[in-house]
Scaffold this active site. Structure first.
Site, PDB file in Angstrom:
ATOM      1  N   GLU A  60       0.782  -0.965   0.257  1.00 40.28           N
ATOM      2  CA  GLU A  60      -0.314  -0.072  -0.200  1.00 40.28           C
ATOM      3  C   GLU A  60       1.055   1.087   0.158  1.00 40.28           C
ATOM      4  OE1 GLU A  60      -2.498  -0.240   3.738  1.00 40.28           O
ATOM      5  OE2 GLU A  60      -2.982  -1.905   3.111  1.00 40.28           O
ATOM      6  N   LYS A 102       2.010   5.174   1.510  1.00 37.41           N
ATOM      7  CA  LYS A 102       2.179   5.476   2.966  1.00 37.41           C
ATOM      8  C   LYS A 102       1.638   6.503   2.137  1.00 37.41           C
ATOM      9  CE  LYS A 102       4.859   5.142   6.976  1.00 37.41           C
ATOM     10  NZ  LYS A 102       4.608   6.634   7.308  1.00 37.41           N
ATOM     11  N   ASP A 154       0.891  10.249   3.461  1.00 36.40           N
ATOM     12  CA  ASP A 154       1.499  11.649   4.196  1.00 36.40           C
ATOM     13  C   ASP A 154       0.309  13.126   4.460  1.00 36.40           C
ATOM     14  OD1 ASP A 154       3.410  12.590   6.030  1.00 36.40           O
ATOM     15  OD2 ASP A 154       4.680  13.422   4.486  1.00 36.40           O
ATOM     16  N   TYR A 200      -7.077   2.456   5.743  1.00 36.03           N
ATOM     17  CA  TYR A 200      -6.095   1.472   5.850  1.00 36.03           C
ATOM     18  C   TYR A 200      -6.726  -0.254   6.501  1.00 36.03           C
ATOM     19  CZ  TYR A 200      -3.772   4.448   8.324  1.00 36.03           C
ATOM     20  OH  TYR A 200      -3.361   4.822   9.599  1.00 36.03           O
ATOM     21  N   LYS A 242      10.477   3.092   3.156  1.00 39.29           N
ATOM     22  CA  LYS A 242      10.461   4.991   3.127  1.00 39.29           C
ATOM     23  C   LYS A 242      11.262   5.384   1.573  1.00 39.29           C
ATOM     24  CE  LYS A 242       9.927   7.333   6.318  1.00 39.29           C
ATOM     25  NZ  LYS A 242       9.239   7.597   7.254  1.00 39.29           N
ATOM     26  N   CYS A 266      11.009  50.258  -3.673  1.00 36.87           N
ATOM     27  CA  CYS A 266      11.108  48.923  -4.428  1.00 36.87           C
ATOM     28  C   CYS A 266      12.705  48.720  -4.714  1.00 36.87           C
ATOM     29  CB  CYS A 266      10.813  49.169  -5.826  1.00 36.87           C
ATOM     30  SG  CYS A 266      10.748  48.033  -6.976  1.00 36.87           S
ATOM     31  N   CYS A 311      12.796  49.923  -8.576  1.00 35.69           N
ATOM     32  CA  CYS A 311      12.998  51.533  -9.165  1.00 35.69           C
ATOM     33  C   CYS A 311      13.057  52.718  -8.157  1.00 35.69           C
ATOM     34  CB  CYS A 311      11.197  51.547  -9.912  1.00 35.69           C
ATOM     35  SG  CYS A 311      10.306  51.474  -8.659  1.00 35.69           S
ATOM     36  N   CYS A 319       4.897  47.677  -4.669  1.00 31.72           N
ATOM     37  CA  CYS A 319       5.313  48.779  -5.617  1.00 31.72           C
ATOM     38  C   CYS A 319       3.996  49.359  -6.243  1.00 31.72           C
ATOM     39  CB  CYS A 319       6.525  47.886  -6.067  1.00 31.72           C
ATOM     40  SG  CYS A 319       6.621  49.760  -7.197  1.00 31.72           S
ATOM     41  N   CYS A 370       7.751  50.390 -13.232  1.00 26.47           N
ATOM     42  CA  CYS A 370       8.639  49.594 -12.568  1.00 26.47           C
ATOM     43  C   CYS A 370       8.592  48.627 -13.196  1.00 26.47           C
ATOM     44  CB  CYS A 370       7.822  49.263 -11.083  1.00 26.47           C
ATOM     45  SG  CYS A 370       9.085  48.185 -10.121  1.00 26.47           S
TER      46      CYS A 370
HETATM   47  S1  IVH Z   1      -0.440   0.832   8.927  1.00 22.84           S
HETATM   48  C1  IVH Z   1       0.981  -1.486  12.136  1.00 22.84           C
HETATM   49  N1  IVH Z   1      -1.251   1.242   6.794  1.00 22.84           N
HETATM   50  O1  IVH Z   1       2.154   5.775   9.228  1.00 22.84           O
HETATM   51  C2  IVH Z   1      -0.078  -0.826  11.211  1.00 22.84           C
HETATM   52  N2  IVH Z   1      -0.180   3.146   7.960  1.00 22.84           N
HETATM   53  O2  IVH Z   1       4.032   4.490  11.686  1.00 22.84           O
HETATM   54  C3  IVH Z   1       0.194   0.988  11.231  1.00 22.84           C
HETATM   55  N3  IVH Z   1       0.448   5.049   7.953  1.00 22.84           N
HETATM   56  O3  IVH Z   1       0.648   6.871  11.907  1.00 22.84           O
HETATM   57  C4  IVH Z   1      -0.581   1.590  10.454  1.00 22.84           C
HETATM   58  N4  IVH Z   1      -0.671   5.554   5.555  1.00 22.84           N
HETATM   59  O4  IVH Z   1      -1.716   6.856  10.148  1.00 22.84           O
HETATM   60  C5  IVH Z   1      -0.867   1.647   7.564  1.00 22.84           C
HETATM   61  N5  IVH Z   1      -1.087   2.237   4.165  1.00 22.84           N
HETATM   62  C6  IVH Z   1      -0.588   2.871   5.504  1.00 22.84           C
HETATM   63  C7  IVH Z   1      -0.504   4.008   5.518  1.00 22.84           C
HETATM   64  C8  IVH Z   1      -0.051   4.020   7.019  1.00 22.84           C
HETATM   65  C9  IVH Z   1       0.269   5.652   6.253  1.00 22.84           C
HETATM   66  C10 IVH Z   1       0.831   5.947   8.629  1.00 22.84           C
HETATM   67  C11 IVH Z   1       0.150   5.894  10.043  1.00 22.84           C
HETATM   68  C12 IVH Z   1       0.595   6.431  10.714  1.00 22.84           C
HETATM   69  C13 IVH Z   1       1.854   5.284  10.412  1.00 22.84           C
HETATM   70  C14 IVH Z   1       2.468   4.246  11.159  1.00 22.84           C
END
Ligand code: IVH
Length: 672
Positions: free
Chosen positions: A114, A116, A118, A225, A313, A407, A410, A425, A430
C-alpha cells in the site's frame, strides 16, 4: 405527526444522497450534475425543516451541525494504533522478509503493498451502523475526539449498511489533496491570511479545528487502510479487509496490490519511488503488510512496531541548511516577494539554492531569521519551501528580516494596503514588474507567444523598445534583430507569433494583462458576464460582485486595475492594434461529443498544454480526473508518462496518444 409518506420520502432522499455522495467523493464517478445533487439536498433540507423531529445525526444534512468546542476531549483507543519499522533500501526490505519467513517457517507468504500516506492518522468508530466517534491517533493510546470534524469529510460515511459488524473501528489517513492546496492558499492570500506551507500540516491543522465549520471549508479526504477491531470479525486476511471496507462504502486506495514474492513487493516500491510525485496526495513510502491475520498474530509486535509490517521509505525530500539571506523580487502585480537565499543543499538529486517565503507574515509566523538553520523541502514541481527554523541551533547572531521601504527595482516607496498580506510597489512603470508582466503576458495560458523568454524581454526593455506590454505589437523586424541569436527566421517566427496572438479569446486577454486575482477561471466568468472590454471597464464593484463566484477581493482588484490611467492606456493600445476585446458570441453551442467519457491525462504532450487539453475535453462534455480508476475510459499519455500509465495498464484502461484523441473527437463528431 408526519405521515408515513413524509418519512418514506425523507428516507428515500437520504438513501439517494448517500448513494451519490459515495459515487462522487469515494468512487470519483459522479452520476449527477452539481445542480441535480443540490436539488436533492434542498428537497431534503426543506422536508427536515418542516419536520425537525425527523432529523437524525446520520442525515446528510447534518455533516456540519455541531457547535464550536472549547477544547477537545481525550479519546482512548481500545486497541492501540501502532507505528511501523522502516526499510530505507531494498536490502533492508529483503532482510525484513527473510526474518518474517524464518519466524513463519514459510519461505513464501502473500503480502499487501500500500502507499504510505502522509497525512493525519485517525480512528473512526461505528456502532449499530452509525459513525459514533472519530479520534486522532495522538500517542497511539490516547488521541483527541474530533468526531464533529470527521463528520464534515464527505468521503467518510455517516452510516454503513446493515451487513456491517455491530461495532468496529476503521483506521485511515486524512489528507489534503495537493491539487486543492494551491487554490486554497491563493484564497488565503486574497483574504489577507498567511498561506500554509505544507498539505500534511494543513490536513492535521484542519482536523484539529475547534469549529467544525472551518474544517468543513477544507477539501479534506481520507484513505482507510485497516480495521482496528470488529465485533464480530469476519475477515481472515488484510486483502479481504480492504475490499470488505470498500464494500461498506469506505474510501480505500486504488493502488493497493496483493503480491506473492518479495521481488514483486520491491517492484511495487520501485514504481512508486518514481511515481509518487504525480499523486494528488502526500506519500512518503510504501507499507508492506503480511496478508494473513493468523500469520500477523503469530508474528506479533515488538514495542510499538508490528513484525508483520514494514514501511519502505522513499528518499528524503527534506534537508537542513543555512538561511544566508532573505532577498526580495518584484512580482508582475507589484507584490514584493521575499525569498530565501540558502546555502546550496542537495535534496534528492537536485541542488536547492532558493526557496519561496511568500510574504512578510509568513516569515513572521515561522519566526525565520537570517542566519538560521532551516528545514527545506522539495517535492515534485512545487517550489522549494522553508518548513521551519531550527531554534536550538541559534547562536544569537541571527537577524530579523525587515521589508525594504523602497522597491529594489525602481526605488519608489513600497506600500502595504490595509488587510493585504503583500507589500506592493505601486509604480506602474517599475521595470521589474514589467519583466514579470511580460513573462506572464506571453505565457501559455495567456497570449501564448512563443519565442520570447525573460532574457529577450529584458533586452527589449533595456533598449527602451518596450515600455508597456502592448508595445510588443508595434515591434518591427529591425527592433528584434538586436536580440542575441535572433536571425531573420527567428524574428519572422516571433512576429508571426505576436500577430497570431491578437486573436486569442477575450478571456485569455483578461488573464494576460495581469489583473490581481484574475486567473483563467475568473477571466472566463468575467468574459461570460461582461461581453466586451467597455462593459467590464465600466462595471462597478456591485455589478462585479453580483456575478456568482466573484467576491469583494476580485471585484476590488478589477475596479482598481481599470481605475489606473496607465492600465487604461495599455488596454487602448491593445484594442488599437487589433487584440480581441470582446467575447465570442452567437457561436453554435459546442457538440458534447465526449459526453459520458472520463479521461485522465499524463506525461508531456506536444500539441496541447495541460490546461488546453482538459479545457477541450470539458468543452466537449467529457470529464477529466486526476487518477486512473476502473471508471476511466481513456488515458491520454504523452512522453515520460509515469505511474498513471502503469495503473492504466494494470486496470486494462485504453491508453491513447494525442493524435488518437483528436481522431476520437473527429470520429464522434461524425457520428452525431
Ligand atoms: S498501517 C502497523 N498503512 O503510518 C500498522 N499506516 O508509522 C500501522 N500510515 O501514523 C498502520 N499510510 O497513519 C498503515 N497504508 C498505511 C499507512 C499508514 C500511512 C501511517 C499511519 C501511522 C504511521 C505508522
Amino acid at each position: 405527526m408526519p405521515g408515513t409518506t413524509t418519512l418514506a420520502a425523507i428516507k428515500d432522499l437520504r438513501d439517494r444522497i448517500d448513494y451519490h455522495n459515495h459515487q462522487y467523493f469515494v468512487l470519483d464517478a459522479p452520476e449527477l450534475s452539481d445542480s441535480q445533487y443540490d436539488e436533492l439536498m434542498l428537497e431534503l433540507r426543506s422536508l427536515e425543516s418542516e419536520h425537525p423531529e425527523l432529523v437524525t445525526p446520520d442525515s446528510p444534512t447534518q455533516r456540519v451541525g455541531a457547535e464550536p468546542l472549547e477544547g477537545f476531549t481525550q479519546a482512548e483507543h481500545p486497541v492501540p494504533l501502532l507505528s511501523l519499522g522502516n526499510a530505507f533500501d531494498d536490502e533492508e526490505f529483503m532482510a525484513w522478509h527473510a526474518r518474517v519467513a524464518d519466524l513463519l517457517e514459510e519461505p513464501q507468504f502473500d503480502m499487501v503493498c500500500e502507499l504510505k500516506f502522509d497525512g493525519l492518522a485517525v480512528a473512526l468508530t461505528y456502532e449499530d451502523g452509525l459513525l459514533t466517534r472519530g479520534a486522532t491517533r495522538g500517542n497511539g493510546v490516547v488521541g483527541e475526539d474530533v468526531t464533529s470534524n470527521m463528520r464534515t469529510i464527505r468521503s467518510i460515511p455517516l452510516r454503513v449498511p446493515a451487513a456491517a459488524p455491530r461495532r468496529f473501528e476503521v483506521r485511515g489517513e486524512v489528507i489534503f489533496p495537493k491539487s486543492k492546496f494551491e487554490a486554497f492558499n491563493e484564497q488565503r492570500i486574497a483574504d489577507g491570511l498567511p498561506p500554509y506551507a505544507h498539505p500534511r500540516n494543513t490536513a492535521a491543522g484542519s482536523v484539529r479545528q475547534l469549529d467544525p465549520r472551518t474544517t468543513a471549508e477544507r477539501p479534506l479526504d481520507i484513505f482507510v487502510y485497516s480495521l482496528g477491531y470488529a465485533e464480530p470479525m469476519e475477515f481472515d486476511t488484510h486483502w479481504q479487509t480492504l475490499s470488505g471496507l470498500a464494500a461498506l462504502g469506505f474510501k480505500t486506495n486504488p493502488h493497493s496490490r496483493l503480491v506473492h514474492t518479495p521481488n514483486e513487493a520491491l517492484d511495487y516500491c520501485k514504481t512508486w519511488v518514481e511515481g509518487w510525485e504525480n499523486l494528488d496526495y502526500g506519500c512518503d513510502g510504501v507499507v508492506v503488510k503480511v496478508n494473513r491475520f493468523d500469520y500477523q498474530r503469530h508474528l506479533g509486535v515488538v514495542g510499538r512496531e508490528p513484525r508483520w509490517a514494514i514501511a519502505y521509505k522513499f528518499p528524503a525530500t527534506q534537508a537542513t541548511t543555512q538561511l544566508l539571506d532573505i532577498a526580495v523580487n518584484v512580482g508582475r502585480t507589484g507584490s514584493i516577494n521575499p525569498y530565501a537565499v540558502l546555502e546550496p543543499v542537495n535534496i534528492n538529486g537536485v541542488t536547492v539554492r532558493q526557496a519561496t517565503l511568500h510574504n512578510a507574515d509568513y516569515i513572521r509566523s515561522k519566526d525565520l531569521r537570517i542566519g538560521d538553520w532551516v528545514v527545506v523541502e522539495r517535492a515534485g514541481e512545487v517550489i522549494p519551501q522553508v518548513v521551519s527554523s531550527i531554534v536550538s541551533k541559534r547562536t544569537g547572531n541571527e537577524r530579523a528580516f525587515e521589508m525594504p521601504e523602497i522597491c529594489p527595482s525602481c526605488d519608489e516607496p513600497v506600500v502595504r494596503a490595509e488587510g493585504e498580506a503583500a507589500h506592493l510597489c505601486v509604480n506602474a512603470a517599475c521595470p521589474a514588474q514589467l519583466v514579470r508582466l511580460l513573462e506572464h503576458f506571453v505565457s501559455r495560458g495567456a497570449m501564448d507567444i512563443e519565442g520570447l523568454g525573460i532574457k529577450q524581454t529584458t533586452v527589449l526593455l533595456e533598449k527602451g523598445l518596450i515600455r508597456q506590454v502592448a508595445d510588443l505589437y508595434t515591434l518591427n523586424k529591425d527592433d528584434l534583430l538586436v536580440l542575441d541569436r535572433f536571425g531573420e527566421t527567428s524574428v519572422a517566427n516571433l512576429l508571426a507569433a505576436i500577430e497570431a496572438s491578437k486573436s486569442r479569446p477575450f478571456s485569455r486577454v483578461l488573464v494576460a494583462v495581469g489583473i490581481q486575482h484574475v486567473g483563467s477561471e475568473v477571466a472566463e466568468l468575467l468574459a461570460r458576464h461582461f461581453p466586451n472590454i467597455d462593459a467590464l471597464m465600466n462595471a462597478s464593484r456591485e455589478e462585479l460582485e453580483a456575478v456568482q463566484s466573484i467576491g469583494p477581493k476580485i471585484a476590488e482588484a478589477v475596479v482598481a486595475y481599470f481605475g489606473n490611467e496607465s492600465n487604461r492606456a495599455v488596454i487602448e493600445k491593445l484594442r488599437a492594434v487589433g487584440v480581441t476585446m470582446e467575447a465570442e458570441q452567437g457561436e453554435e453551442p459546442v457538440e458534447q461529443v465526449l459526453e459520458g467519457l472520463r479521461f485522465v491525462v499524463t506525461g508531456r504532450l506536444e500539441r496541447f498544454s495541460r490546461s488546453e487539453i482538459t479545457g477541450r475535453i470539458k468543452d466537449l462534455g467529457g470529464a477529466v480526473s486526476g487518477s486512473v480508476s476502473k471508471k476511466t475510459d481513456y488515458l491520454v499519455a504523452g512522453e515520460d508518462a509515469g505511474s498513471k500509465l502503469v495503473d492504466a495498464e494494470n486496470l486494462g484502461v485504453p491508453v491513447i496518444t494525442e493524435d488518437d484523441f483528436l481522431d476520437l473527437v473527429q470520429s464522434r463528431s461524425g457520428e452525431t
